[in-house]
Scaffold this motif. Structure first.
Motif, PDB file in Angstrom:
ATOM      1  N   GLN A  13       0.799  -1.231   0.000  1.00  0.00           N
ATOM      2  CA  GLN A  13       0.000   0.000   0.000  1.00  0.00           C
ATOM      3  C   GLN A  13       0.827   1.274   0.000  1.00  0.00           C
ATOM      4  N   TYR A  14       1.912   1.280   0.754  1.00  0.00           N
ATOM      5  CA  TYR A  14       2.576   2.562   1.020  1.00  0.00           C
ATOM      6  C   TYR A  14       3.935   2.694   0.338  1.00  0.00           C
ATOM      7  N   ASP A  24      -3.319   2.140  -2.195  1.00  0.00           N
ATOM      8  CA  ASP A  24      -3.909   3.212  -1.394  1.00  0.00           C
ATOM      9  C   ASP A  24      -4.906   4.000  -2.253  1.00  0.00           C
TER      10      ASP A  24
END
Lengths: 285, 131
Positions: free
Chosen positions: A204-205, A242
């Motif tokens: 996600q990051y 995200d």
């Protein structure tokens, strides 16, 4: 084994012109075997469109939920086969310390969040709790184990004679580790992912973002690549994008991380609609 | 070695951040981890000592009571917790792997995971006045 990505977004469905390439639907992956067995990994918003196809063809569908956060179950109520009593729907998912899977699902499938209660659905699904011993559906052998993510959350390992698929869409294997990766036996999700032909994993990051969200249950793309290397994945798919990461940002993240880490396995962006044929040539049913 | 359950992984991570000495065993009592604070009392870094089966760690630290009478591993709090799956407490003497004798007080707790799976035990201990 044919694997199709129907939703790769995390947290919140994010449709729009800026996410059109990767897609905006939340977690849903279809796994089909040559004998026609159909598994669905998670019931995010991507399951709605899949359901419109399966309702015409399937006799049995098994939905394997990793956990019950909304982005993994929101599409369930809109899954057409649930409303066709001719189709046998099984749902596998984790109980909590105090509530069984039925009670936990009912929290969503009941007013005021949804007008129809679980017991009112025409083809009431058959529920199974995980993690449990390895089980078989068609020619798939499936194992599950709890992994590092807030609340009861499992990863799935799906095997047949030809291929291994590992599915860890929400996973923070680096949580608490001072220098990730650490030894394999002390790494969350290791047994699920070891030697997979295809590893679908939370990414996600960016590394900078991850510093602000340690403990939220998700993974930086850097750590995802390190996890894939530790587990000797042959191919990794980035997943749980995200909602704020538009197409250009995701392309940039992937290019940067792959350039920095130079993994010796294939890294594929998790783009909605992508199909993988594992362990043999493409097939149609 | 088998992959550890996630609850045990998280317990180790938690222990690695805490200042209290902590010792973790698996469901049959085998040592799987102790933290840095425990290293000071046990007299050897965990990285050097490594995992030990229950019979080994139950004797290698030479536990005795206040009279110097050798204690069997079965009466040590962690092993009581493993066998009876309940908390246990005891004060006793050990000899660290650095050769120093110390009096310690151990509180042992069962590790029960999701679905009440018994995953082992965690012992929290302190060096205390032995008089």
């Amino acid at each position: 084994m044919r694997v199709t990505l129907w939703g790769t977004r995390g947290s919140l469905a994010s449709p729009g012109p800026d996410t059109d390439h990767y897609g905006g639907n939340t977690a849903c992956v279809e796994v089909v075997s040559r004998d026609g067995t159909v598994l669905i990994l998670d019931a995010g918003t991507g399951i709605r469109r899949l359901g419109t196809q399966l309702v015409r063809t399937a006799q049995r569908v098994d939905i394997l939920l990793t956990h019950l956060h909304m982005d993994h179950i929101q599409g369930l109520a809109f899954f057409a086969p649930l409303y066709n009593p001719q189709i046998e729907v099984h749902i596998w998912g984790p109980a909590s310390i105090t509530l069984g899977l039925r009670a936990r699902l009912t929290r969503y499938l009941s007013p005021p969040l949804f007008p129809v209660a679980l017991q009112e659905i025409p083809g009431e699904p058959i529920l199974h709790e995980v993690p449990c011993d390895t089980f078989t559906i068609g020619d798939f052998r499936i194992s599950s184990s709890l992994v590092c993510h807030p609340g009861p959350t499992v990863g799935y390992r799906i095997e047949n004679e030809r291929a291994i698929l590992a599915y860890l869409p929400d996973h923070e294997p680096a949580m608490g580790a001072r220098d990730f990766p650490i030894e394999d036996e002390w790494t969350s999700g290791y047994a699920i992912a070891a030697d997979a032909d295809l590893l679908i994993h939370d990414a996600q990051y960016t590394s900078e973002q991850y510093k602000r969200y340690v403990g939220w249950g998700h993974c930086s793309m850097t750590d995802a690549l390190k996890f894939a290397a530790l587990t000797r994945a042959k191919q990794m798919v980035t997943f749980h994008h995200d909602p704020s990461h538009v197409d250009a940002a995701l392309d940039q993240m992937l290019a940067t991380e792959v350039a920095a880490l130079a993994p010796d396995f294939i890294v594929t962006p998790g783009i909605e609609g992508t199909i993988f044929n594992l362990g043999g040539p493409p097939f149609t049913l | 070695m088998f992959p550890k359950e996630v609850e045990v992984i998280l317990a180790r991570h938690l222990a690695s951040y805490l200042a209290m000495p902590i010792f973790i065993v698996d469901p049959v009592g085998n040592l799987v981890y102790y933290n840095e604070s425990a290293e000071l009392i046990l007299g050897r870094r965990f990285d050097e000592a490594g995992e030990m089966d229950a019979a080994e760690w139950g004797t290698v630290f030479q536990p005795t009571d206040e009279e110097g009478v050798k204690l069997s591993s079965e009466v040590l709090p962690l092993m009581v917790t493993v066998h009876e799956r309940r908390p246990a407490y005891r004060k006793f003497w050990i000899q660290g792997l650095d050769g120093v004798r110390r009096c310690i007080a151990v509180s042992a707790l069962p590790l029960l995971g999701q679905s009440n799976r018994f995953l082992g035990a965690m012992g929290i201990f302190w060096e205390v006045d032995g008089t």
